[in-house]
Design an enzyme around this catalytic site. Structure first.
Site: not given
Ligand SMILES: NC(=O)C1=CN([C@@H]2O[C@H](COP(=O)(O)OP(=O)(O)OC[C@H]3O[C@@H](n4cnc5c(N)ncnc54)[C@H](OP(=O)(O)O)[C@@H]3O)[C@@H](O)[C@H]2O)C=CC1
Ligand SMILES: CCCCCCCCCCCCCCCC(=O)OCC(=O)COP(=O)(O)O
Length: 311
Positions: A47, A193
């Site tokens: 996914s 996380y």
């Molecule tokens: N979406 C966002 O905003 C952000 C995502 N990321 C990172 O991107 C990466 C992908 O996430 P994303 O696509 O967004 O999320 P999804 O939930 O869509 O995908 C996560 C994937 O990880 C797999 N997974 C979860 N747990 C396990 C496990 N125990 N063993 C094997 N596989 C596992 C799932 O597969 P299944 O459940 O089928 O096993 C799934 O395919 C992650 O590392 C996430 O932290 C980073 C920043 C932002």
């Molecule tokens: C003087 C000006 C000050 C401005 C400072 C800005 C401070 C704002 C904070 C911004 C925080 C951004 C957080 C971004 C988090 C992010 O992108 O996470 C990505 C993920 O992994 C998302 O995972 P989640 O499970 O949290 O949805």
């Protein structure tokens, strides 16, 4: 004297800018790593970002090994990939699949053997799978902290270490990990996380330095919000599913665009890439350069998001 110093600074700045520009041009012109026929392993390919990475690396002609826990969902991805011919006209391959749970170290070792049996080698390992978390520390059971760490940190570490000897032996390979902006800054109510992603950043930074001598690049990619089911699949304080698509996720980057950025980072053998907008980038700099202000902003964010039970 002042004029000499004043006259000396501008040429220095210009020379610095010129060197930087030249470096950027050289990096851009450097031939990218070829992906045609390369064996690319992607975890979490069922996914979200993993599935999109599967699509773009498949179209680039890579021989894929797709990993996940759900065999049926992975087969569905394979079917979707093989249903249409890529517009690039490249030769493409039917992906292999390997089913395992990253949180189970024994199954990771078995999976690594199975992965190596697919094509006898791994050229690019993309540690993408991960899980998120929502909750306040006071109410979070320690088992939840450990579970998130198992999937996001120990799983990728175990898989990397199981596949690394074969890369070192061949003096060839590339290790990629999908971290997060939260691997660089910690935001409230994401302790498990953010901690797992900070640990990820540190481990792969150490690895990069240690394996450079074998010609194995290590790429850490830190995206901001991406439009996937990450928040829906997140766990809460008691380990139950959060089940909500957060607004931040809903309006996040298109996962296909992020997958293309991952492909580019692999081609350019980039070391560390932040894929986020100006605010998260500013927050990363603020954490280093003006930590007191960053901590104030985070405390205010924590107060706004949730009132502690005893108030
Ligand atoms: N979406 C966002 O905003 C952000 C995502 N990321 C990172 O991107 C990466 C992908 O996430 P994303 O696509 O967004 O999320 P999804 O939930 O869509 O995908 C996560 C994937 O990880 C797999 N997974 C979860 N747990 C396990 C496990 N125990 N063993 C094997 N596989 C596992 C799932 O597969 P299944 O459940 O089928 O096993 C799934 O395919 C992650 O590392 C996430 O932290 C980073 C920043 C932002
Ligand atoms: C003087 C000006 C000050 C401005 C400072 C800005 C401070 C704002 C904070 C911004 C925080 C951004 C957080 C971004 C988090 C992010 O992108 O996470 C990505 C993920 O992994 C998302 O995972 P989640 O499970 O949290 O949805």
């Amino acid at each position: 004297m002042e004029r000499v110093m004043g006259g000396g600074v501008l040429p220095l700045v210009l020379a610095g800018a010129g060197i930087l520009l030249l470096y950027r041009i050289i990096v851009r012109l450097r031939p990218g790593a070829a992906l045609q026929d390369a064996v690319v392993v992607i975890t979490g390919a069922s996914s979200g970002l993993g599935k999109e990475c599967a699509q773009v690396f498949h179209a680039a002609g890579a021989r894929l090994v797709l990993c996940g826990r759900d065999a049926a969902r992975l087969q569905q991805v394979v079917q979707e990939l093989t249903a249409s011919l890529p517009s690039s006209g490249r030769q493409t391959y039917t992906p292999s699949t390997v089913i395992f749970d990253l949180a189970d170290t024994d199954s990771v070792d078995r999976a690594a053997e199975e992965i190596l049996k697919c094509y006898g080698q791994v050229d690019v390992l993309i540690n993408n799978a991960g899980i998120s978390y929502r909750g306040n520390i006071l109410d979070t059971h320690i088992s939840v902290q450990r579970d998130v760490m198992e999937t996001n940190y120990f799983g990728p570490v175990a898989l990397t270490q199981a596949l690394l000897p074969s890369m070192v032996h061949r003096r060839s390979g590339h290790i990629v990990v999908i971290s997060s902006v939260q691997g660089k800054i910690a935001i409230p109510y994401r302790s498990a996380y953010a901690a797992s992603k900070h640990a990820t950043q540190a481990y792969f930074d150490c690895l990069r330095a240690e394996v450079e001598r074998y010609g194995i690049p290590v790429t850490v990619i830190s995206p901001g919000y991406i439009r996937t089911s990450l928040s829906v699949n997140a766990v809460t304080c008691d380990g139950s599913k959060y089940g909500v698509l957060d607004k931040t996720t809903e309006i996040g980057k298109d996962p296909r665009d992020v997958a293309h950025a991952v492909l580019k980072a692999v081609r350019q053998r980039s070391k560390d890439v932040v894929l986020a907008g100006p605010l998260p980038n500013l927050a990363i700099y603020l954490r280093t350069l003006w930590p007191v202000l960053f901590f104030k902003l985070m405390a205010s964010r924590a107060r706004k998001e949730q009132k502690p039970k005893d108030e």
